[in-house]
Design a protein around this motif. Structure first.
Motif, PDB file in Angstrom:
ATOM      1  N   ARG A   1      12.190   5.628  -9.208  1.00 35.28           N
ATOM      2  CA  ARG A   1      11.642   6.378  -8.076  1.00 35.28           C
ATOM      3  C   ARG A   1      12.714   6.780  -7.079  1.00 35.28           C
ATOM      4  O   ARG A   1      12.631   7.850  -6.470  1.00 35.28           O
TER       5      ARG A   1
ATOM      6  N   LEU B   1      -1.348   7.081  -6.274  1.00 32.28           N
ATOM      7  CA  LEU B   1      -0.363   6.038  -6.035  1.00 32.28           C
ATOM      8  C   LEU B   1      -0.123   5.179  -7.267  1.00 32.28           C
ATOM      9  O   LEU B   1       1.008   4.739  -7.504  1.00 32.28           O
TER      10      LEU B   1
ATOM     11  N   ASN C   1       3.656   4.853  -9.326  1.00 33.82           N
ATOM     12  CA  ASN C   1       4.296   3.556  -9.526  1.00 33.82           C
ATOM     13  C   ASN C   1       4.254   3.095 -10.979  1.00 33.82           C
ATOM     14  O   ASN C   1       4.481   1.920 -11.258  1.00 33.82           O
TER      15      ASN C   1
ATOM     16  N   CYS D   1      -2.397   0.658  -2.430  1.00 35.38           N
ATOM     17  CA  CYS D   1      -1.884   1.016  -1.100  1.00 35.38           C
ATOM     18  C   CYS D   1      -1.027  -0.115  -0.534  1.00 35.38           C
ATOM     19  O   CYS D   1       0.023   0.128   0.078  1.00 35.38           O
TER      20      CYS D   1
ATOM     21  N   GLN E   1       7.702   0.397   0.525  1.00 32.63           N
ATOM     22  CA  GLN E   1       8.273   0.923   1.767  1.00 32.63           C
ATOM     23  C   GLN E   1       9.054  -0.155   2.511  1.00 32.63           C
ATOM     24  O   GLN E   1      10.099   0.139   3.115  1.00 32.63           O
TER      25      GLN E   1
ATOM     26  N   TYR F   1       0.595  -2.317  -2.321  1.00 38.49           N
ATOM     27  CA  TYR F   1       1.834  -2.314  -3.101  1.00 38.49           C
ATOM     28  C   TYR F   1       2.790  -1.244  -2.582  1.00 38.49           C
ATOM     29  O   TYR F   1       3.993  -1.479  -2.470  1.00 38.49           O
ATOM     30  N   GLU F   2       2.263  -0.077  -2.264  1.00 37.90           N
ATOM     31  CA  GLU F   2       3.103   0.993  -1.730  1.00 37.90           C
ATOM     32  C   GLU F   2       3.731   0.576  -0.404  1.00 37.90           C
ATOM     33  O   GLU F   2       4.887   0.927  -0.119  1.00 37.90           O
TER      34      GLU F   2
END
Length: 250
Positions: free
Chosen positions: A136, A164, A168, A85, A92, A87-88
């Motif tokens: 992506r 997630l 990735n 999370c 962003q 890393y996401e």
């Protein structure tokens, strides 16, 4: 060579983030440092000297950012869901904050008025992140230079898998991309390079996987394997930059 330093608060990460910009005009290039790297590594490891012909001529402006690998991929003792999370959130930060910043500066410096897409570049784990961003988000990144990367999340997350982690891990999501997915046409109108050596400290296995997957999906990426003398080290990455960048900028 014009060099700028910037520091600004990231809503995505809830912390200040730093970056350096090298150059006065040209195509925006995003450099992602190696594992646990910092925004000043592009300069400290002498990549500025290798890229200087294109920076000084106004062909590119290189934006070098911070990783948060110590919280995510390198944090093997941490909770894997929290780490992915986080890393996401970093992804962003790049797509929602750095990309507009880069575009605004490129438009201002070049007299453009639009949405310039970006060449994303990294070595080692930086190449892993760079390839993930390119595949992506081909709407944001239209060039890729990935040197000595690993293209599966198993490197950072072992056998843990969730939505997630899957999203990735290029080896996983590209293997399942639909033949009529619009991204395939986008990839094939762009230019991308994945390169790895087969010498000391290199791990070419996932690059072989990527080559097989990309060919099976008719995705046009130049996947190149250098020799058994080619080590996982800066001296080889300098040579590879000199070799591949003219193709990517052509």
């Amino acid at each position: 060579m014009e060099v700028q330093y910037h520091k600004f608060y990231s809503p995505s990460l809830n912390r200040d983030m730093e970056c350096k910009v090298y150059g006065h005009a040209g195509r925006p290039v995003l450099f992602i440092p190696c594992q646990d790297g910092r925004f000043f590594d592009f300069e400290n490891f002498h990549m500025t000297e290798v890229w200087s012909p294109w920076i000084d001529s106004g062909e590119v402006m290189v934006f070098s950012i911070d990783t948060i690998d110590s919280e995510t991929w390198s944090n093997k003792s941490g909770d894997p869901r929290w780490r992915i999370c986080r890393y996401e959130q970093w992804i962003q930060y790049i797509t929602d904050e750095m990309v507009p910043f880069m575009r605004n500066m490129a438009n201002e410096r070049n007299g453009w008025d639009g949405y310039p897409r970006i060449l994303v570049f990294g070595c080692s784990l930086g190449a892993t992140h760079a390839a993930n961003l390119y595949y992506r988000r081909p709407d944001l990144f239209d060039r890729l230079l990935a040197l000595s990367g690993i293209y599966t999340t198993e490197y950072g997350f072992d056998q843990y898998m969730d939505d997630l982690v899957y999203a990735n891990s290029p080896v996983h999501y590209l293997a399942n991309i639909a033949p009529d997915h619009p991204y395939i046409d986008m990839y094939n109108q762009q230019k991308s390079v994945i390169c790895v050596g087969q010498g000391p400290w290199e791990i070419p296995d996932s690059t072989w996987q990527m080559k097989s997957i990309l060919e099976s999906k008719d995705i046009h990426t130049w996947v190149d394997f250098w020799g058994y003398d080619c080590a996982h080290d800066w001296d080889w990455w300098y040579k590879q930059v000199t070799y591949f960048v003219p193709y990517l900028l052509g």
